[in-house]
Design an enzyme around this catalytic site. Structure first.
Site, PDB file in Angstrom:
ATOM      1  N   THR A   1     -16.438  -0.497 -13.897  1.00  0.00           N
ATOM      2  CA  THR A   1     -16.642  -1.993 -12.807  1.00  0.00           C
ATOM      3  C   THR A   1     -16.898  -3.077 -13.332  1.00  0.00           C
ATOM      4  O   THR A   1     -18.043  -3.412 -13.998  1.00  0.00           O
ATOM      5  CB  THR A   1     -17.303  -1.291 -11.301  1.00  0.00           C
ATOM      6  N   SER A   2     -15.981  -4.310 -13.234  1.00  0.00           N
ATOM      7  CA  SER A   2     -16.594  -5.124 -13.609  1.00  0.00           C
ATOM      8  C   SER A   2     -17.581  -5.818 -13.485  1.00  0.00           C
ATOM      9  O   SER A   2     -18.298  -6.960 -13.446  1.00  0.00           O
ATOM     10  CB  SER A   2     -15.276  -6.665 -12.855  1.00  0.00           C
TER      11      SER A   2
ATOM     12  N   HIS B   1     -14.719   1.325  -0.283  1.00  0.00           N
ATOM     13  CA  HIS B   1     -13.554   0.167  -0.122  1.00  0.00           C
ATOM     14  C   HIS B   1     -12.649   1.084   0.545  1.00  0.00           C
ATOM     15  O   HIS B   1     -11.471  -0.061   0.943  1.00  0.00           O
ATOM     16  CB  HIS B   1     -13.106  -0.852  -1.243  1.00  0.00           C
TER      17      HIS B   1
ATOM     18  N   ASN C   1     -13.777   2.619  -5.164  1.00  0.00           N
ATOM     19  CA  ASN C   1     -11.594   2.704  -5.717  1.00  0.00           C
ATOM     20  C   ASN C   1     -11.078   3.331  -4.172  1.00  0.00           C
ATOM     21  O   ASN C   1     -11.390   4.240  -3.664  1.00  0.00           O
ATOM     22  CB  ASN C   1     -11.386   4.007  -6.646  1.00  0.00           C
TER      23      ASN C   1
ATOM     24  N   TYR D   1       1.121  -1.198  -0.135  1.00  0.00           N
ATOM     25  CA  TYR D   1      -0.122  -0.013  -0.291  1.00  0.00           C
ATOM     26  C   TYR D   1       0.373   1.210   0.338  1.00  0.00           C
ATOM     27  O   TYR D   1       0.857   2.200  -0.486  1.00  0.00           O
ATOM     28  CB  TYR D   1      -1.329  -0.193   0.942  1.00  0.00           C
TER      29      TYR D   1
HETATM   30  P1  OAD Z   1     -11.997  -4.205 -12.349  1.00  0.00           P
HETATM   31  O1  OAD Z   1     -10.293  -4.489 -12.513  1.00  0.00           O
HETATM   32  O2  OAD Z   1     -12.569  -5.226 -11.450  1.00  0.00           O
HETATM   33  O3  OAD Z   1     -12.720  -3.825 -13.412  1.00  0.00           O
HETATM   34  C1  OAD Z   1     -12.363  -3.080 -14.508  1.00  0.00           C
HETATM   35  C2  OAD Z   1     -13.278  -2.623 -15.777  1.00  0.00           C
HETATM   36  O4  OAD Z   1     -13.432  -1.504 -15.653  1.00  0.00           O
HETATM   37  C3  OAD Z   1     -13.782  -3.726 -16.438  1.00  0.00           C
HETATM   38  O5  OAD Z   1     -15.186  -3.951 -16.749  1.00  0.00           O
HETATM   39  C4  OAD Z   1     -13.401  -3.087 -17.590  1.00  0.00           C
HETATM   40  O6  OAD Z   1     -13.661  -3.341 -18.770  1.00  0.00           O
HETATM   41  C5  OAD Z   1     -13.707  -2.103 -17.557  1.00  0.00           C
HETATM   42  N1  OAD Z   1     -12.266  -0.866 -17.977  1.00  0.00           N
HETATM   43  C6  OAD Z   1     -10.729  -0.839 -18.158  1.00  0.00           C
HETATM   44  N2  OAD Z   1     -10.772   0.022 -18.251  1.00  0.00           N
HETATM   45  C7  OAD Z   1     -11.561   0.965 -18.601  1.00  0.00           C
HETATM   46  C8  OAD Z   1     -12.097   2.131 -19.470  1.00  0.00           C
HETATM   47  N3  OAD Z   1     -10.543   3.130 -19.444  1.00  0.00           N
HETATM   48  N4  OAD Z   1     -12.720   3.076 -19.314  1.00  0.00           N
HETATM   49  C9  OAD Z   1     -14.452   1.921 -19.371  1.00  0.00           C
HETATM   50  N5  OAD Z   1     -13.540   1.174 -18.267  1.00  0.00           N
HETATM   51  C10 OAD Z   1     -12.467   0.781 -18.165  1.00  0.00           C
HETATM   52  O7  OAD Z   1     -12.142  -3.731 -10.594  1.00  0.00           O
HETATM   53  P2  OAD Z   1     -13.057  -2.838 -10.142  1.00  0.00           P
HETATM   54  O8  OAD Z   1     -14.602  -2.950 -10.987  1.00  0.00           O
HETATM   55  O9  OAD Z   1     -13.615  -1.601  -9.947  1.00  0.00           O
HETATM   56  O10 OAD Z   1     -11.302  -4.487  -3.796  1.00  0.00           O
HETATM   57  O11 OAD Z   1     -13.074  -4.318  -8.926  1.00  0.00           O
HETATM   58  C11 OAD Z   1     -13.919  -4.142  -7.663  1.00  0.00           C
HETATM   59  C12 OAD Z   1     -13.291  -4.493  -6.561  1.00  0.00           C
HETATM   60  O12 OAD Z   1     -12.780  -5.776  -7.064  1.00  0.00           O
HETATM   61  C13 OAD Z   1     -11.835  -3.374  -6.115  1.00  0.00           C
HETATM   62  O13 OAD Z   1     -12.494  -2.551  -5.365  1.00  0.00           O
HETATM   63  C14 OAD Z   1     -11.414  -4.266  -5.427  1.00  0.00           C
HETATM   64  C15 OAD Z   1     -11.223  -5.470  -5.911  1.00  0.00           C
HETATM   65  O14 OAD Z   1     -10.889  -6.512  -5.323  1.00  0.00           O
HETATM   66  C16 OAD Z   1     -11.398  -4.772  -2.694  1.00  0.00           C
HETATM   67  O15 OAD Z   1      -9.903  -3.931  -2.712  1.00  0.00           O
HETATM   68  C17 OAD Z   1     -12.188  -4.332  -1.940  1.00  0.00           C
END
Ligand code: OAD
Length: 236
Positions: free
Chosen positions: A182-183, A115, A91, A55
């Site tokens: 977000t995925s 988070h 984020n 971190y």
């Molecule tokens: P992910 O890495 O799972 O997903 C990122 C998403 O962003 C994907 O669906 C990509 O298609 C999309 N993406 C990438 N580049 C992009 C762009 N330029 N424009 C638009 N979309 C784009 O990340 P999160 O969904 O944020 O939790 O992950 C959720 C949580 O999983 C995080 O907060 C973290 C992790 O475990 C903790 O640490 C508690």
């Protein structure tokens, strides 16, 4: 169509074009570490130096990134939105905070980091949260409790996300829900679209590509966040 109560959920994709790697990309944020080792209470108990170092590196990288057009579009929206606007981010970076500092938000605006935040630290004994800009040592003493240590104010796997009651209340009252970058792989955030649907809200996904949960949304807007987010909100 006019909307009054807005909830926006953001994930790593909104910060990707600022240079912050997403979690599930090939060069993902775990940077070669096992999630269990750097993002669980057990990992911290087993090797606090490794976890703090992980971190500390993320915190230092914040100096090298800046808010992008998608963060700024949400800040502009917050300044002109007349109803309630809850921005919930998964984020832990401070890019939303910085974008909103440049454009003071309107009265009905609130930002929640569900988070946690890289720029905050929490006492392991008292739970007191404080601002933290520099590195944290493995055995960083807490000023809030004689036996406490300071740990990153990050929600690790197995821990409860922050402000869930506030978020659920806003979802129950919203008439527009937009999920950005977000995925949808991690609950409870992945379930917000369902809560918004129960409330009768219009639901929109903005992402590079349709996610696994795309069918749960009324609409999808696909493209890089720096284009798709300003494009969608300018057209509201
Ligand atoms: P992910 O890495 O799972 O997903 C990122 C998403 O962003 C994907 O669906 C990509 O298609 C999309 N993406 C990438 N580049 C992009 C762009 N330029 N424009 C638009 N979309 C784009 O990340 P999160 O969904 O944020 O939790 O992950 C959720 C949580 O999983 C995080 O907060 C973290 C992790 O475990 C903790 O640490 C508690």
């Amino acid at each position: 169509m006019t909307h009054r109560n807005l909830v926006v959920l953001t994930g790593a994709g909104i910060s990707a074009e600022s240079g912050v790697p997403t979690f599930r990309a090939d060069d993902g944020l775990w940077c070669g570490h096992r999630v269990e080792d750097v993002a669980t209470p057990q990992g911290y108990a087993a090797d606090p130096a490794l976890v703090q170092d992980f971190y500390n590196q993320r915190r230092r990288q914040l100096a090298e990134v800046r808010p992008n057009a998608a963060h700024r579009a949400l800040a502009d929206l917050a300044a002109r939105w007349e109803g309630d606007f809850l921005l919930v981010t998964q984020n832990v970076d401070d890019l939303h905070d910085r974008a909103h500092a440049q454009t003071p938000p309107g009265a009905g605006f609130e930002l929640i980091h569900m988070h946690g935040e890289l720029l905050k630290a929490r006492c392991t004994r008292s739970g007191v949260v404080m601002d933290w800009a520099g590195d944290m040592a493995a055995d960083q003493a807490s000023p809030h409790h004689p036996q406490g240590l300071m740990r990153p104010h990050i929600v690790w796997f197995g821990e409860m996300p922050l402000e869930m009651e506030r978020i659920e209340a806003a979802l129950e009252a919203c008439d527009l829900f937009v999920s950005i970058g977000t995925s949808g792989a991690v609950y409870p955030a992945a379930g917000f679209v369902q809560s918004a649907r129960y409330a009768g809200a219009r639901t929109v996904e903005i992402n590079l590509e349709p996610t696994q949960g795309a069918r749960l949304f009324d609409e999808g807007v696909y493209g890089p966040a720096t284009q798709a987010v300003p494009g969608f909100f300018d057209g509201l």
